[in-house]
Write a protein that holds these residues in place. Sequence first.
Motif, PDB file in Angstrom:
ATOM      1  N   LEU A   1       4.198   5.487  -5.545  1.00  0.00           N
ATOM      2  CA  LEU A   1       4.161   5.479  -7.002  1.00  0.00           C
ATOM      3  C   LEU A   1       3.129   6.471  -7.520  1.00  0.00           C
ATOM      4  O   LEU A   1       3.381   7.206  -8.494  1.00  0.00           O
ATOM      5  CB  LEU A   1       3.862   4.066  -7.495  1.00  0.00           C
ATOM      6  N   ALA A   2       1.968   6.523  -6.880  1.00  0.00           N
ATOM      7  CA  ALA A   2       0.918   7.452  -7.313  1.00  0.00           C
ATOM      8  C   ALA A   2       1.374   8.902  -7.178  1.00  0.00           C
ATOM      9  O   ALA A   2       1.146   9.729  -8.077  1.00  0.00           O
ATOM     10  CB  ALA A   2      -0.355   7.213  -6.497  1.00  0.00           C
ATOM     11  N   ASP A   3       2.029   9.239  -6.063  1.00  0.00           N
ATOM     12  CA  ASP A   3       2.543  10.600  -5.889  1.00  0.00           C
ATOM     13  C   ASP A   3       3.607  10.920  -6.934  1.00  0.00           C
ATOM     14  O   ASP A   3       3.645  12.018  -7.498  1.00  0.00           O
ATOM     15  CB  ASP A   3       3.146  10.766  -4.491  1.00  0.00           C
TER      16      ASP A   3
ATOM     17  N   GLU B   1       0.836  -1.205   0.000  1.00  0.00           N
ATOM     18  CA  GLU B   1       0.000   0.000   0.000  1.00  0.00           C
ATOM     19  C   GLU B   1       0.866   1.249   0.000  1.00  0.00           C
ATOM     20  O   GLU B   1       0.580   2.224  -0.708  1.00  0.00           O
ATOM     21  CB  GLU B   1      -0.924   0.004   1.221  1.00  0.00           C
ATOM     22  N   LEU B   2       1.915   1.241   0.801  1.00  0.00           N
ATOM     23  CA  LEU B   2       2.828   2.386   0.833  1.00  0.00           C
ATOM     24  C   LEU B   2       3.542   2.546  -0.505  1.00  0.00           C
ATOM     25  O   LEU B   2       3.716   3.672  -0.989  1.00  0.00           O
ATOM     26  CB  LEU B   2       3.847   2.210   1.960  1.00  0.00           C
TER      27      LEU B   2
ATOM     28  N   ALA C   1       1.943  10.221   2.429  1.00  0.00           N
ATOM     29  CA  ALA C   1       1.838  10.657   3.820  1.00  0.00           C
ATOM     30  C   ALA C   1       0.505  10.233   4.430  1.00  0.00           C
ATOM     31  O   ALA C   1       0.452   9.788   5.586  1.00  0.00           O
ATOM     32  CB  ALA C   1       2.010  12.167   3.916  1.00  0.00           C
ATOM     33  N   ALA C   2      -0.567  10.362   3.659  1.00  0.00           N
ATOM     34  CA  ALA C   2      -1.880   9.958   4.172  1.00  0.00           C
ATOM     35  C   ALA C   2      -1.908   8.460   4.449  1.00  0.00           C
ATOM     36  O   ALA C   2      -2.449   8.016   5.482  1.00  0.00           O
ATOM     37  CB  ALA C   2      -2.968  10.331   3.167  1.00  0.00           C
ATOM     38  N   CYS C   3      -1.326   7.671   3.550  1.00  0.00           N
ATOM     39  CA  CYS C   3      -1.278   6.222   3.746  1.00  0.00           C
ATOM     40  C   CYS C   3      -0.423   5.883   4.966  1.00  0.00           C
ATOM     41  O   CYS C   3      -0.790   5.024   5.779  1.00  0.00           O
ATOM     42  CB  CYS C   3      -0.720   5.563   2.499  1.00  0.00           C
ATOM     43  N   HIS C   4       0.690   6.572   5.113  1.00  0.00           N
ATOM     44  CA  HIS C   4       1.572   6.310   6.251  1.00  0.00           C
ATOM     45  C   HIS C   4       0.890   6.645   7.568  1.00  0.00           C
ATOM     46  O   HIS C   4       0.996   5.895   8.543  1.00  0.00           O
ATOM     47  CB  HIS C   4       2.860   7.117   6.098  1.00  0.00           C
TER      48      HIS C   4
END
Length: 209
Positions: free
Chosen positions: A37-39, A31-32, A195-198
Amino acid sequence: MTTLLVIAKAPVPGRVKTRLTPPFTPRQAAELAEAALADTLAAVAATPAGRHVVVLDGAPGPWLPPGFEVMPQSGGDLDERLAAAFAACAGPALLIGMDTPQVTPRLLAPALDFAAHDAWFGPAADGGFWALGLAAPDPALLLGVPMSVPETGAVQYERLRASGLRTGLLPRLRDVDTAADAAEVAALAPGGRFAACHRRLSAPAPVVR
């Protein structure tokens, strides 16, 4: 035509960011990786270039935005795969990885200007490099460079200089390799997906009473 390349691995649990486990599970590490990758792809998409290309190990997923070509990674060691990516470019090219989600168009844009430089080099805090730009892509500039060791960046930079290339330096960035890296990079770019995922994955578990 200038090409902006992202070399990436599909975010599949157990195949990406294995140094994040523990404390994260393989699925959380994936997920991270997907968020990073998306960012990265969002920053690349917002940076004007003739072509935007993902050099991919694996299959594309919903994380891939429109406007990107997908080029399968070649076989061989990392130096060979990077060299092959540059060999597929007919003109100037800038290659970055997927491990620096803090990257921005403002950081990338200067490295697409080859008027005063033959090459651009972005050093990484772990001794590697996060970006490499070549006005005239030459696979020989990468082949034989030892990858994923503390001296990778120094050897690659010296290879550029020894070839007589006018090399511009980009800011030093930190790759996301370990849990400590992930926390620091998330703090550097708090508004991003990474950052949101983290934050979500690092939040304390609720106490059951």
